[in-house]
Enzyme design. Structure first.
Site, mmCIF file in Angstrom:
data_model
loop_
_atom_site.group_PDB
_atom_site.id
_atom_site.type_symbol
_atom_site.label_atom_id
_atom_site.label_comp_id
_atom_site.label_asym_id
_atom_site.label_seq_id
_atom_site.Cartn_x
_atom_site.Cartn_y
_atom_site.Cartn_z
ATOM 1 N N ASP A 164 44.838 50.557 43.701
ATOM 2 C CA ASP A 164 44.441 50.869 42.325
ATOM 3 C C ASP A 164 44.213 49.620 41.479
ATOM 4 O OD1 ASP A 164 44.595 53.701 42.659
ATOM 5 O OD2 ASP A 164 46.780 53.556 42.560
ATOM 6 N N ASP A 165 44.252 48.457 42.096
ATOM 7 C CA ASP A 165 44.118 47.210 41.349
ATOM 8 C C ASP A 165 42.713 47.052 40.773
ATOM 9 O OD1 ASP A 165 45.293 44.411 40.787
ATOM 10 O OD2 ASP A 165 43.371 43.984 41.746
ATOM 11 N N VAL A 166 42.642 46.774 39.472
ATOM 12 C CA VAL A 166 41.355 46.621 38.800
ATOM 13 C C VAL A 166 40.587 45.424 39.357
ATOM 14 C CG1 VAL A 166 40.242 46.153 36.581
ATOM 15 C CG2 VAL A 166 42.177 47.743 36.701
#
Length: 322
Positions: free
Chosen positions: A276-278
Site C-alpha cells: 500500500d506504499d504510495v
C-alpha cells in the site's frame, strides 16, 4: 534468558560476519564486500535526505556514531574499488576488540552484505518493471535500520505525511531525546534509546509537534521493547513472515504498512511487501509511463514473479523517485 528466547535467538538469521569477511587492523577495519555492490549507489541512496541527522556524508565518505556496548565510536566509511569497505575509527581512543567486531557487524548489517543478490538479479532481468531498475542501480543494497526501536519509530513518524516532514520529526526526536558525541570538532547524534522514550509522557513529547496519537504509539513501542515483550529475536521466531507481520499489526498504532516497513528494513525478511506504499505506486506509475497509479489488484499481478524478493523489488523501484 528463557528457553523461548534461546530458541528464537538461535533461529535469527546470522547478520554476523562470515569467516574471512573482515580484517581487523585496530584503527581501521576492512570489510570484504560481495558482488554485486556499488558504494556509489548506496551513498546516493543515503544522501537523498538533506535533513538526515544520524550520519554525515562528505567527499564520498560516510561518518556515523555507532552505540555499542556502552561505547559510541565514531567511524568513517569509504570504499576501495567496490571490493572493500574501510571503516576507520576517529578520535584518540581505539575501541576494544569486542567493540570493533560489533561495529564491523553493524556495518555489515546496515549495508545488507549478507544477502546473495544473484537470484534477485536473475529474476529481475526477466521482469518488465525491475529490469530497468537493476540495470540503472546495479549494486544497490537494501540499506537497513539495524535497531528495532529506530525502525519502528521511523515507521510511526512517517505515517500519513510526506518524507520531508518525516525527516523534520525525526530530527526533533533525536535532538530532544537522543544524545550527541563530539569527535574531531564535529557533533554526531545517536537515536534515543527505548528506555528514554518509555518513561516519557505525551506531554513530554509535545516538543516534537506531532499528533498525540503518534506520541502514544512511540511511547507504547518503546515500553514493549523495554519490557522484553518485543525484540528482533521474538519477531523472527523461525522466519515466519506472516506471524511476524501479525505480531506487529497487533501493536497499537502499527498497521500493515508500518509492519512491513519494519520487517523489510530491520528484520530483512525478503517477503516483506508494503504493497500500500504510495512511493511504490508512484514508482510503478513512473516505470509504466502511465497517468494513473496502479490498483492493488494490478500490483498483485505485476509482482507475481517476485516471490521471496518483494522487499528488494520495492526498494529498487523506490530508487526511481529520487
Amino acid at each position: 534468558m528463557t528457553e523461548k528466547s534461546r530458541k528464537t535467538a538461535a533461529q535469527l538469521p546470522s547478520r554476523g560476519l562470515p569467516a574471512g569477511a573482515w580484517v581487523d587492523n585496530r584503527e581501521e577495519i576492512i570489510l570484504h564486500v560481495p558482488t554485486p555492490f556499488s558504494f556509489t549507489q548506496n551513498l546516493h541512496y543515503l544522501s537523498r535526505a538533506k535533513d538526515e541527522c544520524l550520519y554525515q556524508i562528505e567527499n564520498d565518505r560516510l561518518y556515523k556514531a555507532i552505540p555499542i556496548a556502552g561505547q559510541t565510536p565514531v567511524v568513517e566509511i569509504r570504499a576501495e574499488e567496490d571490493a572493500h569497505l574501510h571503516i576507520r575509527f576517529l578520535g584518540d581512543a581505539t575501541p576494544t576488540a569486542d567493540v570493533r567486531a560489533r561495529v564491523a557487524e553493524y556495518v555489515y548489517d546496515w549495508f545488507d552484505l549478507g544477502t546473495n543478490l544473484a537470484p534477485f538479479y536473475d529474476m529481475a532481468q526477466k521482469d518488465a518493471l525491475l529490469k530497468g531498475a537493476v540495470d540503472s542501480f546495479y549494486g544497490l543494497r537494501n540499506m537497513g535500520i539495524p535497531d528495532l526501536f529506530e525502525a519502528m519509530s521511523w515507521g510511526i513518524l512517517g505515517q500519513q505525511i510526506n518524507l520531508t516532514y518525516a525527516y523534520t520529526l525525526k530530527r526533533r526526536l533525536v535532538e530532544n531525546f537522543g544524545r550527541s558525541v563530539m569527535c574531531e570538532g564535529k557533533t554526531y547524534w545517536v537515536f534515543p534509546a527505548p528506555e528514554t522514550i518509555a518513561e516519557r509522557t505525551v506531554q513530554d513529547l509535545a516538543v516534537l509537534r506531532m499528533t498525540a496519537k503518534k506520541c502514544e504509539y512511540l511511547i507504547g513501542a518503546a515500553q514493549l521493547i523495554v519490557e522484553g515483550k518485543l525484540s528482533k529475536e521474538l519477531l523472527w521466531d523461525g522466519g515466519d513472515y506472516q506471524n511476524a507481520e501479525k505480531t506487529l499489526v497487533n501493536i497499537r498504532g502499527i498497521g500493515p504498512w508500518t509492519a512491513n516497513y519494519v520487517l523489510m528494513r530491520c528484520l530483512r525478511m525478503p517477503s516483506a511487501f508494503p504493497i500500500d506504499d504510495v512511493g511504490l505506486h508512484n514508482a510503478i506509475k513512473y516505470v509504466q509511463g502511465t497517468d494513473r497509479k496502479p490498483t492493488k489488484a494490478e500490483i498483485v499481478a505485476l509482482s507475481r514473479h517476485w516471490t521471496s524478493w518483494e522487499s528488494y523489488a520495492t526498494f529498487y523501484l523506490w530508487r526511481f523517485l529520487y
